[in-house]
Design a protein around this motif. Sequence first.
Motif, PDB file in Angstrom:
ATOM      1  N   MET A   1       0.936  -1.136  -0.023  1.00 25.41           N
ATOM      2  CA  MET A   1      -0.098  -0.022  -0.118  1.00 25.41           C
ATOM      3  C   MET A   1       0.687   1.087   0.063  1.00 25.41           C
ATOM      4  N   MET A   2       0.472   2.354  -0.559  1.00 25.35           N
ATOM      5  CA  MET A   2       1.001   3.480  -0.658  1.00 25.35           C
ATOM      6  C   MET A   2       0.693   4.598   0.597  1.00 25.35           C
ATOM      7  N   ASN A   3       1.728   5.035   1.190  1.00 26.81           N
ATOM      8  CA  ASN A   3       1.403   6.091   2.264  1.00 26.81           C
ATOM      9  C   ASN A   3       2.348   7.193   2.169  1.00 26.81           C
ATOM     10  N   ASP A   4       3.144   7.491   1.191  1.00 24.55           N
ATOM     11  CA  ASP A   4       3.842   8.535   1.006  1.00 24.55           C
ATOM     12  C   ASP A   4       3.158   9.528  -0.372  1.00 24.55           C
ATOM     13  N   PHE A   5       2.529  10.538  -0.060  1.00 21.63           N
ATOM     14  CA  PHE A   5       1.778  11.092  -1.084  1.00 21.63           C
ATOM     15  C   PHE A   5       3.037  11.796  -2.178  1.00 21.63           C
ATOM     16  N   ARG A   6       4.120  12.068  -1.572  1.00 18.67           N
ATOM     17  CA  ARG A   6       5.303  12.633  -2.499  1.00 18.67           C
ATOM     18  C   ARG A   6       5.489  11.684  -3.819  1.00 18.67           C
ATOM     19  N   LYS A   7       5.175  10.384  -3.587  1.00 20.65           N
ATOM     20  CA  LYS A   7       5.505   9.376  -4.611  1.00 20.65           C
ATOM     21  C   LYS A   7       4.363   9.025  -5.691  1.00 20.65           C
ATOM     22  N   LEU A   8       3.361   9.824  -5.342  1.00 19.40           N
ATOM     23  CA  LEU A   8       2.137   9.581  -6.273  1.00 19.40           C
ATOM     24  C   LEU A   8       2.377  10.323  -7.833  1.00 19.40           C
ATOM     25  N   ALA A   9       1.912   9.483  -8.669  1.00 20.54           N
ATOM     26  CA  ALA A   9       2.090   9.956 -10.082  1.00 20.54           C
ATOM     27  C   ALA A   9       0.874  10.938 -10.430  1.00 20.54           C
ATOM     28  N   ILE A  10       0.645  11.913 -10.047  1.00 22.84           N
ATOM     29  CA  ILE A  10      -0.186  12.923 -10.446  1.00 22.84           C
ATOM     30  C   ILE A  10      -0.067  13.575 -11.429  1.00 22.84           C
ATOM     31  N   PRO A  11      -0.915  13.530 -12.450  1.00 24.43           N
ATOM     32  CA  PRO A  11      -0.852  14.316 -13.717  1.00 24.43           C
ATOM     33  C   PRO A  11      -0.428  15.749 -13.654  1.00 24.43           C
ATOM     34  N   LYS A  12       0.485  16.171 -14.694  1.00 18.70           N
ATOM     35  CA  LYS A  12       0.781  17.438 -14.626  1.00 18.70           C
ATOM     36  C   LYS A  12      -0.400  18.285 -14.775  1.00 18.70           C
ATOM     37  N   LYS A  13      -0.412  19.686 -14.225  1.00 21.94           N
ATOM     38  CA  LYS A  13      -1.400  20.456 -14.294  1.00 21.94           C
ATOM     39  C   LYS A  13      -2.641  20.198 -13.317  1.00 21.94           C
ATOM     40  N   GLU A  14      -2.749  19.114 -12.814  1.00 19.38           N
ATOM     41  CA  GLU A  14      -3.633  18.602 -11.693  1.00 19.38           C
ATOM     42  C   GLU A  14      -3.020  19.046 -10.340  1.00 19.38           C
ATOM     43  N   ARG A  15      -3.958  19.254  -9.343  1.00 20.35           N
ATOM     44  CA  ARG A  15      -3.536  19.524  -8.196  1.00 20.35           C
ATOM     45  C   ARG A  15      -4.242  18.488  -7.184  1.00 20.35           C
ATOM     46  N   LEU A  16      -3.517  18.105  -6.032  1.00 23.71           N
ATOM     47  CA  LEU A  16      -3.762  17.136  -5.334  1.00 23.71           C
ATOM     48  C   LEU A  16      -4.692  17.969  -4.298  1.00 23.71           C
ATOM     49  N   GLU A  17      -6.070  17.581  -4.149  1.00 29.26           N
ATOM     50  CA  GLU A  17      -6.728  18.204  -3.122  1.00 29.26           C
ATOM     51  C   GLU A  17      -7.018  17.351  -1.893  1.00 29.26           C
ATOM     52  N   VAL A  18      -7.383  16.191  -1.945  1.00 21.09           N
ATOM     53  CA  VAL A  18      -7.596  15.217  -0.573  1.00 21.09           C
ATOM     54  C   VAL A  18      -6.830  14.079  -0.901  1.00 21.09           C
ATOM     55  N   GLN A  19      -6.357  13.456   0.201  1.00 20.25           N
ATOM     56  CA  GLN A  19      -6.097  11.915   0.230  1.00 20.25           C
ATOM     57  C   GLN A  19      -7.161  11.123   1.258  1.00 20.25           C
ATOM     58  N   LEU A  20      -7.480  10.298   0.825  1.00 23.25           N
ATOM     59  CA  LEU A  20      -8.333   9.109   1.450  1.00 23.25           C
ATOM     60  C   LEU A  20      -7.784   7.890   2.021  1.00 23.25           C
ATOM     61  N   THR A  21      -7.629   7.932   3.370  1.00 19.66           N
ATOM     62  CA  THR A  21      -6.684   6.829   3.681  1.00 19.66           C
ATOM     63  C   THR A  21      -7.577   5.914   4.396  1.00 19.66           C
ATOM     64  N   ASP A  22      -6.797   4.649   4.835  1.00 21.53           N
ATOM     65  CA  ASP A  22      -7.637   3.652   5.357  1.00 21.53           C
ATOM     66  C   ASP A  22      -7.775   3.441   6.738  1.00 21.53           C
ATOM     67  N   GLY A  23      -7.211   4.565   7.594  1.00 20.45           N
ATOM     68  CA  GLY A  23      -7.494   4.696   8.928  1.00 20.45           C
ATOM     69  C   GLY A  23      -6.644   3.830   9.806  1.00 20.45           C
ATOM     70  N   THR A  24      -5.614   3.183   9.332  1.00 29.87           N
ATOM     71  CA  THR A  24      -4.674   2.300  10.028  1.00 29.87           C
ATOM     72  C   THR A  24      -3.380   3.405  10.507  1.00 29.87           C
ATOM     73  N   ASP A  25      -2.667   2.849  11.337  1.00 30.02           N
ATOM     74  CA  ASP A  25      -1.287   3.693  11.804  1.00 30.02           C
ATOM     75  C   ASP A  25      -0.494   3.924  10.685  1.00 30.02           C
TER      76      ASP A  25
END
Length: 80
Positions: A1-25
């Motif tokens: 599972m991914m827990n580091d938002f800096r490693k997300l492959a967000i498309p150019k020109k798009e802006r990260l608004e919200v991360q929805l996590t699984d609620g674990t530690d």
Amino acid sequence: MMNDFRKLAIPKKERLEVQLTDGTDEHNILYIITSLATIKGAEIFKNFRLYSVGSAGELNLLEKRDGDPYFDKLKGTEYE
């Protein structure tokens, strides 16, 4: 599972608004919502996109919305 938002492959020109996590530690990221603003004359239009997040940070587009970030794919879930 991914827990580091800096490693997300967000498309150019798009802006990260919200991360929805699984609620674990570990705070694994299950979904993200991005936005893309388009300016037409004096008006600004925002388009929102819902992506599921893979273990290596790859994104899978689930749904697009114009104007508001309320996604049908999240209805009936804890993220609604």
